[in-house]
Design an enzyme around this catalytic site. Sequence first.
Site, PDB file in Angstrom:
ATOM      1  N   GLY A  16       0.776  -1.228   0.000  1.00  0.00           N
ATOM      2  CA  GLY A  16       0.000   0.000   0.000  1.00  0.00           C
ATOM      3  C   GLY A  16       0.810   1.282   0.000  1.00  0.00           C
ATOM      4  O   GLY A  16       1.837   1.402  -0.683  1.00  0.00           O
ATOM      5  N   SER A  17       0.358   2.235   0.786  1.00  0.00           N
ATOM      6  CA  SER A  17       0.879   3.603   0.730  1.00  0.00           C
ATOM      7  C   SER A  17       2.319   3.753   1.201  1.00  0.00           C
ATOM      8  O   SER A  17       2.898   4.834   1.075  1.00  0.00           O
ATOM      9  CB  SER A  17      -0.020   4.531   1.555  1.00  0.00           C
ATOM     10  OG  SER A  17      -1.310   4.578   0.982  1.00  0.00           O
ATOM     11  N   THR A  18       2.922   2.687   1.755  1.00  0.00           N
ATOM     12  CA  THR A  18       4.346   2.765   2.107  1.00  0.00           C
ATOM     13  C   THR A  18       5.198   2.943   0.857  1.00  0.00           C
ATOM     14  O   THR A  18       6.368   3.336   0.948  1.00  0.00           O
ATOM     15  CB  THR A  18       4.799   1.501   2.851  1.00  0.00           C
ATOM     16  OG1 THR A  18       4.550   0.348   2.048  1.00  0.00           O
ATOM     17  CG2 THR A  18       4.080   1.376   4.187  1.00  0.00           C
TER      18      THR A  18
END
Length: 571
Positions: free
Chosen positions: A278-280
Amino acid sequence: MTVIVARPAQAQHRSAGQRHALVATSHMRLMMLMMLFAAAVVLIIGRLAMLGILSGGEAAARTAALAARGDIVDRNGAPLARTIDAWTIAVHPQKIIGDKMEIAARLAALMPDRGDQAWFYHQLTRNISFVYLQRRASPALVEQVNAIGEPALVFARETQRLYPQSTMAAHALGFLSTDGHGMSGMERVLDERLLDPAQAGKPVALAIDARVQAAMESELGRAMGTFSARGAGGIVMDVHTGEVLAMVSLPTFNPNRVGMAGSEELRNLTTQSVFELGSTFKPITVATAIDTGTITMNRKFDATHPLKVGGFTIHDERGDPQRWLSMPETLIYSSNIATARIADEVGPQKMQTMFRKLGFDTRPDIELREKGRPLWPHYWARTTTMTTAYGHGIAVTPLHLASAYAALVNGGIWRPATLMKIAPGQAPAGRRVISEATSYKMRQMLRLIVLRGTGRKGEAPGYRVGGKTGTAEAAVAGGYDHSRNVATFAAAFPMDAPKYVVLAMLDSPQGTKETGGWKTAAWNAAPVVGRTISRVGSMLGVVPDAQHDIDVADMMPLIWQETPPKQANGN
């Protein structure tokens, strides 16, 4: 009148000769039969002796292998795996002369951890000739069991591999086969070295720090229970050497009793399992845009409405600001829309090049054999470039991500991860993936995410934490499981002079009353990192200091000051 006919002398001699011949033949046959019988007996005895020698040789070889196997210690010399002399307690069930029920009761009282009276009674009544009751028994226990006075109970000394910390760092250490050779983890990697007679008595030091490992296991285990997660993983890594000071995979197993573990417990989630994280991935996308010169820091991106590309629509979280966002704001608010627009300008070639530089297209670079292969897109359409920019459509291990974050904050150098302790000044040269200037900008923005964005619950007072949350739906065959997600927080500290990356991941956490039902990384993974850093920071030589921090003054004009900090419920 009786007539008597006399036999000729020749006939009498012939009859006597035939009798002697028959007797001689019988004797010869009897002797041959006896010789064959004797040969058969000798053959059987020889076979039994050979089997005894072979089995004894195998046992002796195993004992010799274990006796010669070197110890494994952590970076500070604390024992992680040792070879010890131990006692075993066994019984010959068919030779018991005492009351089996009474013996079972006394054994259960002496060894309650092995089983109750019923369990011991079952062992004593089994229709087999031999069964172990306890291995690694102490001399005191052997003496107590011997006092029972049952001759069918037997004792022996043998060499055993002992993991004194029980389950701690089990996946990093691994375990042995029955013949005393490494089957997984560093036991397998170091098998030849640990059995080398020339190295006998010289323990092998791993990069693992038992204190840090214990703290991370404690915090992850606590979070896994609180949020009813299916699994959890964590890593603490030195950003300048790639040394892994902690590697946690839950559920775990006890290498002292590996036979009781199932496949899920034996699997190393941090190096074998791949996830869409995801957003990592968003900081990686921003770093690529800055470092390639594709986008300048003063650019803004339209996040006023969902982004439609063909039949695909990219949304932001409900409650995110619907306006044009700067680069720092894109990360602070974790905007999928703005990140996708940035990646679209960067283009598939530059995005793939960065991912390859970070090793996202190969198995994680570490000594362990237990490594998963990333899921790399077969075809890079325009939407592929956009979605991989925020961690969807590409799957890597948590270790991949930890190594990538080390490069983002250490000045731009990617180095392979290692479980071996590295002597000062002996770190590998690595490869440059971004410039020092870009790395500094990333440290500023990662710090702002913790100060003003979704990472606020990952703060550890005085340790100047910077990081990024990531929450993605769990990928399953043919799509996504909308009821499950993978929550990750990748961070580093202290951001004014980074030394360590700390990553925590929860597989399928559930919301709680305390989190208002939220199950995103901001609520579950980020606090794990914050608490872990608070516990281990000073152990690692980082002095908590509320007066020093990375200077973010030049970033502040790029942030719309009237907008309050993002609530910690996003991705």
